[in-house]
Enzyme design. Structure first.
Site, short mmCIF file in Angstrom:
data_model
loop_
_atom_site.label_atom_id
_atom_site.label_comp_id
_atom_site.label_asym_id
_atom_site.label_seq_id
_atom_site.Cartn_x
_atom_site.Cartn_y
_atom_site.Cartn_z
N GLY A 27 0.81 -1.21 0.00
CA GLY A 27 0.00 0.00 0.00
C GLY A 27 0.85 1.26 0.00
N ASN A 28 0.20 2.40 0.36
CA ASN A 28 0.80 3.72 0.23
C ASN A 28 1.35 3.88 -1.20
OD1 ASN A 28 3.50 5.74 1.25
ND2 ASN A 28 1.38 6.30 1.47
N HIS A 33 4.29 2.03 -8.15
CA HIS A 33 3.36 0.90 -8.05
C HIS A 33 2.38 0.90 -9.23
CE1 HIS A 33 4.18 1.53 -3.58
NE2 HIS A 33 4.46 0.25 -3.72
#
Ligand code: PAF
Length: 282
Positions: A27-28, A33
């Protein structure tokens, strides 16, 4: 985008898929990503992301509790990127009982560099990635997973695990995404103060300089490398960093290179309380 939390919800969501393309994350999410999601899309018939902050890969003094959790923003980015399924297990979904059976990566690869400074890190990573692979790919004839080169050693460890267990999964790698000044995008960049953020690009600058020096000494690399690495460590230390390692290795197994090997320069260093890593293939 379908959001699922349990293994049975995930299996149901993936039932029609023959060949999932998977991007595991903690995440984050940032542009690095999302680039992996975009890369994964044409590689399968269903694009799956996971978000799970894996306690097993954090040492007790590390930032498991404070690791940035940005659920709403992550979901919005994945949705906009066209991700089909988001698997976001809670801790008890992935670890319903203490994980006594673990995947121990090859110490020759996993106990050096990151593994030396973060003992047990690659056991934690390998174990959770194996569990995620089983969750996403069980019952599928073939699958693809995409990992960023930013975590270069992690990519090598996962490739070796997939090869040695003969998992029917193709591992693809994504290039590191960088800010305009060259700093590699990382969830931990958010920990940096304004002054540290301005300084942070010196990790990539120092690694690039070490890479250039290593290429210039390529004919007698083994003889010159220790001094070149020591010089790079000293120059970053003088700027107030605490480097763990700045080193040139051969790409395929991250061992000390010999003349003619394909090379990668890798580094990890602490700036204030933030530990950053970076690498370049040279
Ligand atoms: O690279 C990461 O974000 C993590 O190490 C991974 C692969 C998602 C395993 O927790």
């Amino acid at each position: 985008m379908r959001i699922v939390h349990t293994l049975s919800e995930l299996r149901q969501a993936l039932a029609p898929a023959q060949h999932p393309a998977f991007v595991p994350t903690m995440g984050n999410l940032h542009a690095g990503h999302i680039a992996l999601i975009t890369q994964a899309q044409p590689l399968g018939d269903c694009t799956v992301a996971s978000i799970f902050v894996n306690r097993l890969q954090f040492l007790p003094h590390e930032d498991f509790d404070s690791y940035p959790r940005t659920w709403e923003c992550d979901c919005a980015q994945l949705q906009a990127a066209g991700c089909d399924v988001l698997f976001a297990p809670r801790e008890h979904d992935l670890y319903p009982e203490p994980q006594a059976v673990k995947v121990h990566a090859d110490p020759a690869l996993a106990d050096i560099l990151e593994g030396h400074f973060r003992p047990g890190f690659f056991t934690g990573v390998s174990t959770v990635v194996m569990k995620l692979f089983m969750a996403v790919f069980a019952g599928k004839a073939q699958g693809t997973a995409v990992f960023g080169k930013k975590d270069y050693q992690q990519l090598m460890v996962i490739r070796q695990m997939v090869r040695q267990f003969a998992l029917p999964i193709t591992i693809e790698s994504g290039e590191t995404r960088r800010a305009a000044d060259g700093l590699a995008l990382s969830s931990r960049n958010g920990y940096l103060s304004e002054a540290e953020r301005a300084e942070a690009l010196h990790l990539s600058l120092t690694l690039r300089a070490l890479g250039r020096d290593a290429l210039a000494a390529a004919n007698a690399l083994e003889a010159h490398l220790p001094a070149l690495e020591a010089q790079a460590m000293a120059s970053l230390s003088q700027r107030g960093w605490q480097p763990d390692y700045l080193t040139v290795r051969r790409r395929h197994d991250l061992q000390t290179p010999k003349a003619g090997d394909a090379l990668v320069v890798l580094g990890a260093a602490r700036l204030g309380s933030t530990r950053l890593i970076d690498n370049f293939e040279i």
